[in-house]
Design a protein around this motif. Structure first.
Motif, PDB file in Angstrom:
ATOM      1  N   VAL A   1       0.846  -1.199   0.000  1.00 43.03           N
ATOM      2  CA  VAL A   1       0.000   0.000   0.000  1.00 43.03           C
ATOM      3  C   VAL A   1       0.879   1.245   0.000  1.00 43.03           C
ATOM      4  O   VAL A   1       0.614   2.206  -0.726  1.00 43.03           O
ATOM      5  N   ALA A   2       1.919   1.233   0.819  1.00 41.11           N
ATOM      6  CA  ALA A   2       2.836   2.378   0.871  1.00 41.11           C
ATOM      7  C   ALA A   2       3.428   2.649  -0.507  1.00 41.11           C
ATOM      8  O   ALA A   2       3.489   3.800  -0.956  1.00 41.11           O
ATOM      9  N   GLU A   3       3.815   1.587  -1.188  1.00 38.78           N
ATOM     10  CA  GLU A   3       4.393   1.753  -2.528  1.00 38.78           C
ATOM     11  C   GLU A   3       3.338   2.240  -3.515  1.00 38.78           C
ATOM     12  O   GLU A   3       3.587   3.176  -4.284  1.00 38.78           O
ATOM     13  N   ALA A   4       2.145   1.652  -3.479  1.00 40.92           N
ATOM     14  CA  ALA A   4       1.076   2.025  -4.411  1.00 40.92           C
ATOM     15  C   ALA A   4       0.617   3.470  -4.209  1.00 40.92           C
ATOM     16  O   ALA A   4       0.252   4.148  -5.163  1.00 40.92           O
ATOM     17  N   MET A   5       0.624   3.918  -2.951  1.00 41.06           N
ATOM     18  CA  MET A   5       0.135   5.256  -2.632  1.00 41.06           C
ATOM     19  C   MET A   5       1.273   6.272  -2.480  1.00 41.06           C
ATOM     20  O   MET A   5       1.038   7.417  -2.137  1.00 41.06           O
ATOM     21  N   ASN A   6       2.512   5.818  -2.698  1.00 41.05           N
ATOM     22  CA  ASN A   6       3.690   6.668  -2.564  1.00 41.05           C
ATOM     23  C   ASN A   6       3.778   7.282  -1.162  1.00 41.05           C
ATOM     24  O   ASN A   6       3.938   8.495  -0.996  1.00 41.05           O
TER      25      ASN A   6
ATOM     26  N   PRO B   1       5.507   6.686   2.906  1.00 37.80           N
ATOM     27  CA  PRO B   1       6.538   5.950   3.636  1.00 37.80           C
ATOM     28  C   PRO B   1       5.909   4.847   4.486  1.00 37.80           C
ATOM     29  O   PRO B   1       4.746   4.927   4.876  1.00 37.80           O
ATOM     30  N   PHE B   2       6.683   3.812   4.773  1.00 31.65           N
ATOM     31  CA  PHE B   2       6.223   2.659   5.536  1.00 31.65           C
ATOM     32  C   PHE B   2       6.979   2.549   6.856  1.00 31.65           C
ATOM     33  O   PHE B   2       8.188   2.773   6.899  1.00 31.65           O
ATOM     34  N   ALA B   3       6.249   2.189   7.909  1.00 30.21           N
ATOM     35  CA  ALA B   3       6.882   1.903   9.209  1.00 30.21           C
ATOM     36  C   ALA B   3       6.319   0.593   9.742  1.00 30.21           C
ATOM     37  O   ALA B   3       5.128   0.329   9.636  1.00 30.21           O
ATOM     38  N   GLU B   4       7.174  -0.208  10.315  1.00 21.86           N
ATOM     39  CA  GLU B   4       6.789  -1.467  10.950  1.00 21.86           C
ATOM     40  C   GLU B   4       6.683  -1.220  12.452  1.00 21.86           C
ATOM     41  O   GLU B   4       7.684  -0.947  13.110  1.00 21.86           O
ATOM     42  N   ALA B   5       5.460  -1.286  12.987  1.00 21.83           N
ATOM     43  CA  ALA B   5       5.244  -0.993  14.408  1.00 21.83           C
ATOM     44  C   ALA B   5       6.051  -1.909  15.317  1.00 21.83           C
ATOM     45  O   ALA B   5       6.488  -1.492  16.387  1.00 21.83           O
ATOM     46  N   ASP B   6       6.264  -3.155  14.890  1.00 26.66           N
ATOM     47  CA  ASP B   6       7.035  -4.090  15.722  1.00 26.66           C
ATOM     48  C   ASP B   6       8.431  -3.559  16.019  1.00 26.66           C
ATOM     49  O   ASP B   6       9.004  -3.852  17.065  1.00 26.66           O
ATOM     50  N   ARG B   7       8.975  -2.754  15.120  1.00 25.71           N
ATOM     51  CA  ARG B   7      10.331  -2.219  15.319  1.00 25.71           C
ATOM     52  C   ARG B   7      10.373  -1.160  16.434  1.00 25.71           C
ATOM     53  O   ARG B   7      11.447  -0.801  16.894  1.00 25.71           O
ATOM     54  N   PHE B   8       9.217  -0.688  16.840  1.00 25.14           N
ATOM     55  CA  PHE B   8       9.134   0.299  17.916  1.00 25.14           C
ATOM     56  C   PHE B   8       9.045  -0.359  19.296  1.00 25.14           C
ATOM     57  O   PHE B   8       9.114   0.322  20.305  1.00 25.14           O
TER      58      PHE B   8
ATOM     59  N   ASP C   1       4.070   5.717  21.756  1.00 27.75           N
ATOM     60  CA  ASP C   1       5.225   6.035  20.907  1.00 27.75           C
ATOM     61  C   ASP C   1       4.841   6.039  19.430  1.00 27.75           C
ATOM     62  O   ASP C   1       5.280   6.902  18.670  1.00 27.75           O
ATOM     63  N   LEU C   2       4.030   5.069  19.022  1.00 30.59           N
ATOM     64  CA  LEU C   2       3.574   5.009  17.625  1.00 30.59           C
ATOM     65  C   LEU C   2       2.740   6.233  17.282  1.00 30.59           C
ATOM     66  O   LEU C   2       2.917   6.852  16.224  1.00 30.59           O
ATOM     67  N   SER C   3       1.825   6.591  18.174  1.00 29.38           N
ATOM     68  CA  SER C   3       0.965   7.749  17.968  1.00 29.38           C
ATOM     69  C   SER C   3       1.796   9.025  17.865  1.00 29.38           C
ATOM     70  O   SER C   3       1.581   9.854  16.978  1.00 29.38           O
ATOM     71  N   ALA C   4       2.760   9.164  18.759  1.00 33.70           N
ATOM     72  CA  ALA C   4       3.629  10.347  18.755  1.00 33.70           C
ATOM     73  C   ALA C   4       4.457  10.405  17.473  1.00 33.70           C
ATOM     74  O   ALA C   4       4.659  11.482  16.901  1.00 33.70           O
ATOM     75  N   TRP C   5       4.937   9.252  17.023  1.00 34.70           N
ATOM     76  CA  TRP C   5       5.721   9.222  15.788  1.00 34.70           C
ATOM     77  C   TRP C   5       4.871   9.694  14.608  1.00 34.70           C
ATOM     78  O   TRP C   5       5.318  10.511  13.801  1.00 34.70           O
ATOM     79  N   MET C   6       3.613   9.191  14.507  1.00 38.20           N
ATOM     80  CA  MET C   6       2.740   9.631  13.411  1.00 38.20           C
ATOM     81  C   MET C   6       2.424  11.119  13.530  1.00 38.20           C
ATOM     82  O   MET C   6       2.384  11.837  12.519  1.00 38.20           O
ATOM     83  N   ALA C   7       2.220  11.616  14.751  1.00 37.14           N
ATOM     84  CA  ALA C   7       1.939  13.042  14.954  1.00 37.14           C
ATOM     85  C   ALA C   7       3.130  13.889  14.514  1.00 37.14           C
ATOM     86  O   ALA C   7       2.956  14.941  13.881  1.00 37.14           O
TER      87      ALA C   7
ATOM     88  N   GLN D   1       4.251  15.021   6.506  1.00 40.18           N
ATOM     89  CA  GLN D   1       4.517  13.694   5.961  1.00 40.18           C
ATOM     90  C   GLN D   1       3.420  12.708   6.346  1.00 40.18           C
ATOM     91  O   GLN D   1       3.110  12.568   7.517  1.00 40.18           O
ATOM     92  N   SER D   2       2.842  12.033   5.372  1.00 38.66           N
ATOM     93  CA  SER D   2       1.879  10.965   5.611  1.00 38.66           C
ATOM     94  C   SER D   2       2.625   9.684   5.976  1.00 38.66           C
ATOM     95  O   SER D   2       3.845   9.598   5.776  1.00 38.66           O
ATOM     96  N   THR D   3       1.909   8.679   6.473  1.00 43.07           N
ATOM     97  CA  THR D   3       2.553   7.425   6.868  1.00 43.07           C
ATOM     98  C   THR D   3       1.662   6.226   6.565  1.00 43.07           C
ATOM     99  O   THR D   3       0.446   6.347   6.481  1.00 43.07           O
ATOM    100  N   THR D   4       2.306   5.082   6.422  1.00 43.90           N
ATOM    101  CA  THR D   4       1.640   3.779   6.354  1.00 43.90           C
ATOM    102  C   THR D   4       2.347   2.906   7.375  1.00 43.90           C
ATOM    103  O   THR D   4       3.580   2.869   7.410  1.00 43.90           O
TER     104      THR D   4
END
Length: 178
Positions: free
Chosen positions: A33-38, A40-47, A73-79, A86-89
């Motif tokens: 989806v990140a690639e199709a919508m251009n 960036p991608f983040a993996e929550a498990d890495r947090f 932390d995830l919420s703060a990162w997206m904020a 910057q948008s996120t996936t």
């Protein structure tokens, strides 16, 4: 000609969380989806802090006290990303409504793509993978914790038995139509 800059607080961003139990295909679909919508991608498990990863690797389910700081932390990162325009996936389990509420508290606009399907299908997939810390033994606890999206939550439920390509196409179409 004068150029007007849009204040950071007025920049419209979009934040997408591909959610579901472990092994449902979140990371694969979120990356697609990140690639199709251009986006960036983040993996929550890495947090996750090391303590959480160690618990899960040992077959011990996380409790809410383990999850809340991680979700904040995830919420703060997206904020932070949103404040920078910057948008996120993100691939994130987001199993409970209260977890999704914590995630929604950060970015100005957040929607969910829930990959849902039978536990047996997911267990087969999990048993076949070798590169993940989450054991199949914790799958039942994930299904017990899972709360479906509620009518007031922005999101879509997709059948994880479809191919990753089909899921990515459906998710991207849904996002474009929003």
């Amino acid at each position: 000609m004068s150029v007007h800059h849009i204040p950071e607080s007025r920049i419209r961003t979009r934040h997408v969380v591909v959610m579901g139990v472990s092994g449902c295909g979140k990371s694969t679909v979120a990356k697609g989806v990140a690639e199709a919508m251009n986006l960036p991608f983040a993996e929550a498990d890495r947090f996750h802090p090391e303590e959480n990863v160690a618990k899960m690797a040992a077959g011990i389910p996380l409790n809410d006290d383990d999850r809340y700081p991680w979700l904040r932390d995830l919420s703060a990162w997206m904020a932070t990303q949103a404040a920078q325009g910057q948008s996120t996936t993100m691939a994130c389990s987001a199993l409970k409504r209260e977890y999704r509420d914590i995630l929604r508290a950060g970015p100005p606009e957040l929607c969910f793509i829930h990959l849902n399907g039978p536990m047996e299908v997911i267990a087969e997939r999990m048993a076949a993978r070798t590169d993940h810390f989450m054991p199949v033994s914790l799958l039942a606890s994930q299904f017990e914790a899972l709360q479906p999206l509620e009518p007031d939550e922005v999101g879509v439920v997709l059948d994880l038995r479809k191919t990753p390509e089909e899921l990515i196409d459906e998710a991207a179409t849904w996002l474009r139509d929003r």
